[in-house]
Design a protein around this motif. Structure first.
Motif, short mmCIF file in Angstrom:
data_model
loop_
_atom_site.label_atom_id
_atom_site.label_comp_id
_atom_site.label_asym_id
_atom_site.label_seq_id
_atom_site.Cartn_x
_atom_site.Cartn_y
_atom_site.Cartn_z
N LEU A 1 0.84 -1.20 0.00
CA LEU A 1 0.00 0.00 0.00
C LEU A 1 0.87 1.25 0.00
N ALA A 2 1.93 1.22 0.82
CA ALA A 2 2.79 2.40 0.93
C ALA A 2 3.52 2.65 -0.40
N ASN B 1 3.08 5.90 -2.53
CA ASN B 1 4.33 6.65 -2.72
C ASN B 1 4.43 7.24 -4.13
N ILE B 2 3.87 6.56 -5.12
CA ILE B 2 3.89 7.10 -6.48
C ILE B 2 3.13 8.44 -6.50
N ALA C 1 2.92 6.14 6.97
CA ALA C 1 4.04 5.23 6.66
C ALA C 1 4.93 5.84 5.59
N VAL C 2 4.31 6.45 4.58
CA VAL C 2 5.08 7.05 3.49
C VAL C 2 5.86 8.26 3.99
N ILE C 3 5.20 9.11 4.78
CA ILE C 3 5.86 10.32 5.26
C ILE C 3 6.95 9.97 6.27
N LEU C 4 6.62 9.04 7.16
CA LEU C 4 7.59 8.63 8.19
C LEU C 4 8.86 8.07 7.56
N GLY C 5 8.70 7.27 6.53
CA GLY C 5 9.85 6.65 5.91
C GLY C 5 10.68 7.62 5.08
N GLY D 1 13.11 3.82 2.46
CA GLY D 1 12.46 4.52 3.56
C GLY D 1 10.99 4.17 3.65
N VAL D 2 10.33 4.14 2.50
CA VAL D 2 8.91 3.81 2.47
C VAL D 2 8.68 2.39 2.99
#
Lengths: 254, 331
Positions: B64-65, B69-70, B269-273, B280-281
């Motif tokens: 999902l992340a 992320n795209i 999750a995307v922002i955190l990574g 990172g993602v």
């Protein structure tokens, strides 16, 4: 036929008239400048020419075709590339990636090319990269190609922007105050560079500037505007001695 | 605040040095990736069912992340309703199998088409505007999808769809946790592959130009509206595929799975990574799946684990506003 013709261009923002009935043209392979005091409407004219503003009335012809109502990216695809007054790079990307963006309008691979990475895509990627490296070398910052753009000095950011514009192989290069923030020596080099743009790549250059000195050195044709209307036009020499120009720049002696 | 920052800075020094070594040496990078992959492949042979389940969860979040992320990481669009994309995939597959008797593999292309249709319906009118509007529209649309699913007969109303038939692959019916572990591992690898290919292409760079400066991207000839729509569609398709696999893995789906919390978790999750950076993602998604599990069994703390989780997020965002994964240095 001139490369670009501006005909009776008028631009109004809810009551304020930024440009009124402005007409001039840009000859092919010339270096033409639009000058005027602060707030004269230079940037508004520029934004109309590049599709960032939609002119209220009048017409803008490029190679005989009207650019009115076209989105900025369409105008770029026609071979008109602009730079920005306060350098707008893609800050978190490398210098090379920045310059590669110049080639966007003259290349075509899209999603499927990206996923399949077929020979045509690989070839195009290689060409884009080589072109970007060539133009970075041309402006003299090839050694900085892998640095993140925001870490560059101001002068190098300007060079990156030029390389990016050159990589698009434009017919008409529009420079928005290219001398802003440059020192004397850098300005002299800029004059030489703008001349080289024309001789090396055969492009037409149009710049807006309020640095009189630079404009007089580099341009063949100068258009002077004040309060959105044209007050003078001619060679640097003619313009310099025009009383209306002197008045606009220095004020009247009451 | 300065003190916390300083302490963490010193404490993390070895980590940074290790990363420095990693990022400089391509060969070491490949070895680390290969080792990680081998460990993931061999994992189920040694690990218990519970751990495999948690790892499956982590991989599910990774999918999902990577999809989101795209949209968010590559193109800089704000999507607050990613759960809707994965709900559409899940329900499409569920309905295809239960109502129309299609096989799972045939339902996949249907999911993809549905994902594209909905992405165009939402994206085409909103992406012409400034990116902020997309956030509101996606948020609203996700709620519409969830509420619709709760009320329609065909989606099974509030109880959802149950006992969806598990698909078979090469004659083997995929029922065991291990089977699904490997299916999702393959999907993760495929999504990573797609992400990297997009990132290193003319198309992917155009998305990054839009993220960095939309006006400048236009000035360089990028048709920003169209490219944003492409990014949004690709994100939706990846979400839809994930949803389809989720539906047959769980064998049952219900509207509560697709609420705003889910969208928010994926986005976090995307922002955190670290937006846009694939390792990172992946780390962000794994963290989201594993962290709540780690604290589950500890008394007192276990009940307050979401509170700690929130605090930790705040601390991470103060220390590393660009996300966990370090900034790319000069190559």
């Amino acid at each position: 036929m001139p490369l670009m013709q501006i005909q009776n261009l008028t631009m109004r923002f809810s009551g304020i008239t930024a440009i009124e009935d402005l007409s001039f043209h840009i000859e092919e392979s010339s270096i033409t400048s639009l000058i005027g005091p602060n707030g004269a409407g230079k940037t508004s004219a520029f934004n109309c020419m590049t599709g960032f503003y939609r002119a209220t009335s009048g017409d803008i012809l490029f190679e005989g075709e009207s650019l009115l109502g076209l989105k900025p990216y369409r105008i770029t695809q026609k071979g008109i590339i602009r730079t920005f007054q306060n350098v707008r790079l893609f800050k978190n990307m490398t210098v090379l990636e920045n310059v590669m963006s110049g080639a966007h309008s003259i290349s075509r691979q899209s999603v499927f090319g990206a996923l399949l990475r077929h020979p045509a895509e690989r070839r195009e990627e290689r060409e884009i990269r080589e072109a970007a490296e060539y133009y970075l070398g041309y402006v003299g910052i090839l050694d900085k190609q892998n640095e993140v753009a925001k870490n560059l000095s101001y002068g190098d950011q300007r060079r990156t922007e030029w390389a990016r514009a050159l990589a698009a192989k434009p017919k008409l290069l529009l420079l928005d105050e290219p001398a802003a923030g440059l020192n004397r020596e850098e300005k002299d080099r800029l004059v030489a560079l703008i001349r080289r743009f024309r001789t090396d790549f055969g492009m037409t250059v149009f710049l807006i500037e309020h640095d009189m000195d630079l404009v007089m050195k580099v341009s063949e044709q100068v258009i002077v505007i004040n309060f959105g209307t044209k007050i003078a036009e001619g060679t640097p020499f003619e313009v310099q001695s025009d009383p209306r120009v002197i008045e606009a720049y220095l004020g009247t002696d009451e | 605040m300065g003190f916390i920052k300083q302490t963490c800075h010193t404490a993390l020094k070895p980590v940074r040095q290790a990363y420095g070594l990693l990022s400089e040496n391509k060969r070491v990078q490949y070895i680390v990736c290969a080792a990680l992959f081998a460990a993931m492949v061999a994992g189920p042979l040694f690990l218990g069912r519970y751990v495999i389940g948690v790892m499956w969860d982590a991989m599910f979040y990774m999918l999902l992340a990577l999809g989101l992320n795209i949209i968010v990481g590559y193109c800089g669009l704000c999507d607050l309703g990613y759960a809707a994309k994965f709900a559409i995939g899940a329900y499409t597959t569920g309905i295809c199998i239960q109502t129309f008797g299609l096989s799972f593999w045939l339902s996949l292309p249907v999911s993809v088409v549905m994902a594209i249709i909905t992405a165009v319906l939402i994206g085409a009118p909103t992406l012409k505007l400034r990116s902020d509007y997309l956030a509101i529209v996606t948020l609203g649309f996700a709620e519409i999808v969830r509420i619709t699913a709760r009320n329609l007969e065909i989606t099974g109303k509030a109880t959802g769809l149950h006992s969806i038939e598990r698909p078979s692959l090469f004659g083997l019916q995929l029922t065991k946790t291990e089977h699904w572990y490997y299916v999702f591992l393959v999907l993760v690898v495929a999504f990573i592959f797609i992400s990297y290919r997009i990132r290193n292409s003319r198309f992917g760079r155009a998305l990054a130009y839009i993220r960095e400066d939309e006006d400048a991207a236009q000035a360089m000839g990028v048709n920003t509206t169209r490219y944003k729509l492409y990014a949004y569609m690709i994100g939706a398709v990846l979400g839809g595929i994930t949803g389809s696999f989720y539906a047959v893995r769980m064998a049952s789906i219900s509207p509560t799975t697709f609420d705003f919390n889910q969208s928010a978790n994926i986005l976090l999750a995307v922002i955190l990574g670290g937006m846009g950076k694939i390792p990172g993602v992946l780390a962000g998604a794994a963290f989201f799946a594993i962290f709540p599990e780690l604290f589950r069994d500890i008394p007192v703390v276990g009940d307050m684990r979401m509170l700690f989780f929130g605090l930790l997020l705040v601390v991470v965002m103060i220390l590393r506003p660009q996300g966990l994964w370090p900034e790319r240095k000069k190559r």
